[in-house]
Design an enzyme around this catalytic site. Structure first.
Site: not given
Length: 803
Positions: A6, A74, A677, A681, A71, A3, A479
């Site tokens: 914002c 460039c 994992d 975590d 090189c 709106c 962990d």
């Protein structure tokens, strides 16, 4: 924005920035217009402000294949050109991969604008997505063939001129008289100078036209000085140096050709990964089986896989059973059993049975495609150590030209007054010995080969900066569940307290727990079903927080904790000694009573992974402090820590507090690596200096991490740190030789002790030696058992020969 409020909020936020004169945000067109002081602020600051306010700026990230670069200067020039475009947020050009990554505001720029900007300064640009692997390989091969043809032409014409020089030095009597003619030498040298050498003139013109300079400028200036001086002397009489210009061009073209071949080898890891993918898939459409190209498989397609075939895309088994070799992903050589409901991964190999599966991820969403994307991004990224080389390369050519001019003036007016040939030869030697190529290639080639080698070993670095930082780690936080341990409860002990056989106890407990959904109960069921088919219970009653009460074959069976036994008037004193012993070992003891009498205990635990203890010992041997973090109670945590040799235990840590514990270690001055994992975590992985996600874990953890360990083996952590050390050592070797080569070479050339032809040969092969040294990392090997790594000696000798 949802709106006008914002838009107003963003406008206020932008107007508050120091350096913004005026900011207007238009809600209707979703655009912000700003007037600001560019010396105080940049587009990055505006985007960060918008993000901090909770909104997004529509950006796009693309990869361009840049052609025509010779090189590092460039690459630097293309980078500056892209950065100069209004709307470009970030641009990076990698000379080793010949690719540029550009992030820009999508509404402000189009890909066409970026291409035009690159082409305007004399290079070519193609969108990498539009280039398939075969086309890209063909382009590289065409470039190598072109350089080879130009080199052959140049060499055929240059060899007689080189022989002329030797004949003059050694006074060969047999030398053909015709080659002594200045007109014949002119005839031989001119095609080399302006046909073979045209690429240097074109590159020099385009660079100078836009106010910059690269290696082409040095080559064009040096060879032109020798050629045009000889041309004048052809008419008025005097010494000729046609061979200097011609042989220089020939050697430099040879260097470019060998460099292109070597650079092609640095991206072999990507080619290997791409080669893992199946080319076709057998799908069922309209009731018929048909073979179609894998890139035309759609979500929801039912695919048939037969024994020995590669699984084409990721999916879920809907019919049939088999065993699948997933070693390309997990490193585990033992095939994994698959049945209906199990997930399968594209590029893995079906070993035995046939099955059908539904495609759930296709194209760029498959696991293999994601791995390839991570490796490509990493190979295209810049490590912080490269910044120094980029800064030096930017100033290198103008400084060298200045040194060459000063050298000419000193020799012509001071050392050998009026001796133009000597001054000119030393001027040329300075120009051609200096080459920014080796410096520009030193870091990106090592990063490319290092990240590629990591991918082949199951270690995915998301960027060069992470590969650089990993070797600095001196603390690793692991962990517990799913990282040190398997994350799956297993039955470890069955203890009988009466005359009931341990196997019978397990069968009874399995039958009772069959109706339970508790993970510990399911572990008992799984173990019991390995023995025999389980009998049915007559009744079943789950008592939350306590356990289970059931009737089987006329017996009343209780399986649960101490509270359940006390409530059912079972004497718990008989359990105490065995229960305490098992719990001190970090196991969960489940008590069993039959017909009101204590009968036994079944211990269930999340067992430690096979190589966790070895990996932790290897980390400690490297001088890295190891911490274990877990939400478990301290007694269980200490028991697991004792098993694997961890001295520092962070127990009873809530998921949301893991990141705080990592931050505490960082605040204590440690370089911290976090390995996990799970979803919980992810904040800790993001907080750590280097976050490492176990690839067998969740997508969220992998997204938050800097490094993904595709195999669940913790020894991959040691391998990642060792690979980082090996890569950094390789980069430092490259930078040392690139810098020392020019540091020694330029003064030697300026002092008149270096023949321009020798200087040209050294310059041409300096880049090849750097790339060859980087390629040694392809031979990097890590021994999981000992934790040692090495580079095979055979490859070292090959590199020495190349250098």
């Amino acid at each position: 924005m949802s709106c006008a409020a914002c838009a107003s909020r963003i406008e206020k936020g932008l107007n508050k920035l120091d350096g913004v004169e005026k900011a207007n945000v238009n809600f209707a067109v979703e655009k912000a217009t700003l007037e600001y002081h560019p010396d105080r602020l940049g587009v990055d600051d505006f985007i960060k402000t918008v993000h901090d306010l909770g909104y997004e700026v529509g950006t796009e990230k693309i990869e361009l294949k840049i052609g025509g670069m010779t090189c590092a200067a460039c690459a630097s020039r293309v980078e500056k050109q892209l950065h100069s475009l209004e709307g470009v947020i970030k641009a990076g050009v990698n000379i080793a991969t010949e690719k540029g990554t550009v992030e820009f505001i999508a509404r402000q720029l189009k890909v066409h604008d970026l291409r035009q900007a690159v082409e305007k300064i004399g290079y070519t640009a193609e969108l990498v997505e539009e280039l398939n692997e075969d086309k890209e390989r063909q382009q590289r091969q065409n470039e190598i063939v072109r350089q080879r043809n130009v080199f052959i032409l140049s060499a055929i014409l240059s060899v007689p001129l080189l022989l002329t020089m030797f004949a003059h030095i050694f006074e060969w009597a047999w030398y053909p008289e015709i080659l002594k003619s200045s007109w014949v030498q002119l005839l031989l040298a001119t095609p080399v100078q302006f046909v073979a050498g045209w690429q240097f003139y074109r590159g020099a013109y385009l660079n100078l036209k836009h106010g910059s300079a690269n290696m082409d400028v040095l080559v064009a200036m040096g060879t032109s000085a020798a050629y045009f001086y000889s041309l004048v002397n052809t008419f008025i009489g005097g010494p000729l140096y046609y061979e200097t210009a011609a042989v220089l061009i020939t050697l430099i073209i040879l260097g470019h050709m060998l460099e292109s071949i070597a650079k092609g080898r640095t991206s072999e890891a990507i080619k290997k990964l791409m080669g893992l993918q199946a080319k076709t898939a057998r799908v069922i459409r309209n009731g018929e089986e048909m073979d179609i190209p894998v890139d035309t498989v759609e979500l929801g397609d039912v695919i048939v896989v037969r024994p020995g075939e590669k699984i084409p895309v990721d999916g879920k088994v809907i019919e049939g059973t088999s065993a699948v070799d997933e070693s390309m992903l997990t490193g585990e050589s033992i095939p994994v059993d698959k049945k209906a409901g199990d997930e399968v991964i594209g590029a893995t190999i079906n070993k035995h049975g046939s099955f059908k599966f539904e495609a759930t991820k296709v194209g760029k969403d498959t696991a293999l495609a994601q791995i390839i994307k991570v490796v490509e991004d990493a190979q295209g990224s810049k490590a912080p150590i490269q910044k120094m080389a980029d800064i030096i390369s930017g100033y290198f050519v103008p400084v060298v030209v200045a040194i060459a001019v000063v050298t000419f003036l000193i020799w012509y007016f001071v050392v050998t007054p009026g001796n133009l040939p000597v001054a000119l030869i030393n001027f040329t030697a300075v120009l051609v010995i200096a080459c920014p190529c080796a410096l520009g290639l030193a870091t990106p080639t090592s990063i490319m080969v290092g990240t590629g080698r990591g991918a082949e070993t199951g270690i995915l670095f998301k960027g060069g900066e992470h590969l650089e930082k990993a070797h600095k780690l001196n603390a690793i936080v692991l962990d517990k569940t799913g990282t040190i341990t398997k994350g799956q409860p297993e039955v470890t002990d069955v203890v009988s307290l009466d005359d009931t056989r341990e196997e019978d106890l397990l069968i009874i407990a399995g039958a009772v727990e069959k109706n339970s959904e508790h993970p510990l109960g399911q572990a008992i069921v799984k173990k019991a079903e390995e023995k025999q088919r389980l009998p049915q219970t007559d009744s079943f009653n789950a008592i939350p927080g306590h356990g289970i009460e059931a009737h089987i074959d006329g017996k009343r069976v209780l399986v649960g904790n101490t509270k359940l036994m006390i409530e059912r008037d079972v004497n718990v004193s008989n359990f105490e000694e065995q229960k305490a012993k098992l719990e001190n070992e970090g196991k969960t003891a489940m008590l069993m009573a039959i017909n009101g009498r204590p009968s036994g205990l079944i211990a269930v635990a999340d067992t430690v992974k096979q190589h966790s203890k070895t990996a932790i010992a290897q980390l400690k041997q490297m001088g890295i402090e190891v911490y274990m973090i877990t939400g478990d109670n301290r007694r269980t945590a200490n028991a697991i820590a004792k098993q694997v040799g961890v001295d520092n235990v962070l127990a009873e840590v809530l998921p949301e507090d893991k990141a705080k514990e990592v931050q505490k270690l960082k605040d204590a001055g440690k370089n911290v690596g976090m390995v996990g994992d799970g979803i919980n975590d992810a904040p800790a992985l993001a907080t750590a200096d280097i976050g490492m996600a176990i690839g067998t874990g969740t997508d969220v953890a992998m997204e938050a991490a800097d490094v993904t360990l595709m195999r669940g083996d913790l020894r991959s952590i040691v391998a990642a740190v060792q690979l980082s050390k090996a890569t950094m050592k390789n980069i430092k070797q490259n930078l040392f030789w690139a810098l020392i080569y020019n540091t020694i070479g330029i003064p030697v050339a300026a002092s008149g002790l270096l023949n321009p032809i020798i200087a040209g040969a050294a310059m041409a092969f300096s880049s090849v030696s750097v790339v060859s040294n980087a390629l040694r990392l392809k031979r990097w090997r890590f021994h999981m058992e000992t934790g040692e790594m090495h580079v095979e000696e055979a490859d070292q000798s090959r590199v020495s020969a190349a250098v």
